[in-house]
Design a protein around this motif. Structure first.
Motif, short mmCIF file in Angstrom:
data_model
loop_
_atom_site.label_atom_id
_atom_site.label_comp_id
_atom_site.label_asym_id
_atom_site.label_seq_id
_atom_site.Cartn_x
_atom_site.Cartn_y
_atom_site.Cartn_z
N UNK A 1 0.16 17.42 -10.09
CA UNK A 1 1.30 17.70 -9.46
C UNK A 1 1.08 17.83 -7.94
N UNK A 2 0.18 17.84 -7.54
CA UNK A 2 -0.20 17.92 -5.91
C UNK A 2 -0.59 16.83 -5.48
N UNK A 3 -1.56 16.14 -5.86
CA UNK A 3 -2.34 14.86 -5.30
C UNK A 3 -1.65 13.72 -5.61
N UNK A 4 -1.36 12.90 -4.52
CA UNK A 4 -0.54 11.52 -4.55
C UNK A 4 -1.97 10.60 -4.81
N UNK A 5 -1.68 9.67 -5.56
CA UNK A 5 -2.69 8.55 -5.52
C UNK A 5 -2.38 7.36 -4.78
N UNK A 6 -3.23 6.72 -3.97
CA UNK A 6 -3.10 5.59 -3.04
C UNK A 6 -3.21 4.47 -4.02
N UNK A 7 -2.37 3.72 -3.83
CA UNK A 7 -2.15 2.27 -4.60
C UNK A 7 -2.13 1.01 -3.73
N UNK B 1 0.75 -1.16 -0.07
CA UNK B 1 0.07 0.09 -0.07
C UNK B 1 0.95 1.29 0.05
N UNK B 2 0.88 2.01 -1.01
CA UNK B 2 1.66 3.01 -1.17
C UNK B 2 1.14 4.35 -1.89
N UNK B 3 1.88 5.51 -1.56
CA UNK B 3 1.28 6.75 -2.19
C UNK B 3 2.07 7.12 -3.40
N UNK B 4 1.52 7.45 -4.69
CA UNK B 4 2.29 7.61 -5.58
C UNK B 4 1.70 8.80 -6.40
N UNK B 5 2.51 9.69 -6.91
CA UNK B 5 2.25 10.86 -7.44
C UNK B 5 2.61 10.64 -9.25
N UNK B 6 1.47 10.75 -9.88
CA UNK B 6 1.58 10.08 -11.02
C UNK B 6 1.32 11.32 -12.26
N UNK B 7 2.24 11.54 -13.17
CA UNK B 7 1.83 12.51 -14.00
C UNK B 7 2.28 12.26 -15.52
N UNK B 8 1.76 12.15 -16.50
CA UNK B 8 2.14 11.85 -18.02
C UNK B 8 2.29 13.18 -18.62
N UNK B 9 3.29 13.26 -19.40
CA UNK B 9 3.54 14.26 -20.20
C UNK B 9 3.87 13.86 -21.63
N UNK B 10 3.27 15.09 -22.73
CA UNK B 10 3.73 14.73 -24.05
C UNK B 10 5.18 15.11 -24.37
N UNK B 11 5.35 14.75 -25.68
CA UNK B 11 6.69 14.93 -26.02
C UNK B 11 7.39 16.53 -25.87
N UNK B 12 6.61 17.41 -25.62
CA UNK B 12 6.81 18.53 -25.44
C UNK B 12 6.92 19.02 -24.03
N UNK B 13 6.88 18.20 -23.17
CA UNK B 13 6.67 18.18 -21.78
C UNK B 13 5.72 18.85 -21.12
N UNK B 14 4.54 18.92 -21.83
CA UNK B 14 3.18 19.23 -21.28
C UNK B 14 2.23 18.20 -20.53
N UNK B 15 1.86 18.51 -19.30
CA UNK B 15 1.26 17.51 -18.61
C UNK B 15 -0.21 17.27 -19.24
N UNK B 16 -0.38 15.94 -19.61
CA UNK B 16 -1.64 15.71 -20.20
C UNK B 16 -2.43 14.69 -19.23
N UNK B 17 -2.04 14.38 -18.01
CA UNK B 17 -2.58 13.52 -17.29
C UNK B 17 -2.25 13.36 -15.99
N UNK B 18 -2.77 13.28 -14.76
CA UNK B 18 -2.29 13.21 -13.63
C UNK B 18 -2.29 14.65 -12.75
#
Length: 222
Positions: free
Chosen positions: A191-197, A172-189
């Motif tokens: 930067x603040x909230x961590x997701x519990x896994x 059981x862990x907390x993960x901060x997940x962010x997906x970026x495109x080729x230009x470095x723009x955040x497209x998912x996730x």
């Protein structure tokens, strides 16, 4: 009694004390070993573990593991059977490695580090990770994830078959997940909230093998 006599007596006493310690302080190999240790019984704390108090940004109210046990009750019989087969097995030491492997494998997958994954996974698991990495790269995406902390990790199941041991661990862990495109723009996730896994990972190793490493055999979300 002269000063020389006193010194000689002290040296003799020290020598006898060391001889007694060398005999009484050694294990004979017949003492009952701790089969299922608590975390407090480990030789040293693992640097991989991050407690809630040390994990800024972890969600409030996420309960950390306070029982101190490294296993769930359902795994006790399997652990005893494994120790009866392999007397060198140490559950506490295994869990230190399992927590380290969890972090290393996740970070290698996020970074697309195929070499590290090959060293830590069996062939099927490695192929699955590589396929996901290739698909991500084909889309021009990259992951900017971070393992904030491991709230708890416990052995949930132990299987022995065909000269091989398989141990399943629940993380059981907390993960901060962010997906970026080729230009470095955040497209998912976020930067603040961590997701519990809640993950179930199974590791395998040949019983009695000279190689002490366990390989990731399966990984799934619970």
């Amino acid at each position: 009694m002269t000063a020389i006599s006193i010194v000689l007596l002290a040296m003799i006493a020290a020598f006898l004390g060391m001889r007694l310690y060398s005999v009484l302080g050694k294990r004979t190999g017949h003492e009952q070993e701790p089969v299922l240790p608590r975390r407090d019984d480990r030789a040293a704390p693992t640097p991989v573990r991050v407690d809630d108090s040390e994990a800024p940004g972890a969600p409030q109210g996420s309960a950390a593991d306070t029982s101190g046990l490294v296993y769930e009750p359902a795994a006790e019989a399997g652990l005893r059977a494994l120790l009866a087969t392999d007397r060198s097995f140490d559950a506490g030491r295994f869990m230190e490695g399992a927590e380290a492997a969890y972090r290393m494998i996740l970070e290698a997958f996020w970074a697309g580090d195929r070499d590290t994954l090959r060293d830590l996974c069996d062939q099927d698991s490695y192929d699955g990770f590589v396929e996901a990495i290739a698909a991500r790269e084909a889309r021009g995406e990259r992951l900017d994830n971070r393992l904030v902390g491991i709230d708890s990790s416990k052995i949930t199941d132990v299987e022995l078959a065909g000269g091989e041991a398989r141990i399943t661990v629940r993380y059981r862990a907390d993960i901060s997940a962010i997906t970026r495109d080729a230009d470095g723009n955040m497209i998912a996730g976020s930067m603040i909230d961590a997701r519990e896994t809640n993950d179930l990972w199974t590791f395998r190793r040949a019983i009695g093998s000279n190689d002490p490493n366990w390989l990731l055999d399966e990984a799934e979300s619970a």
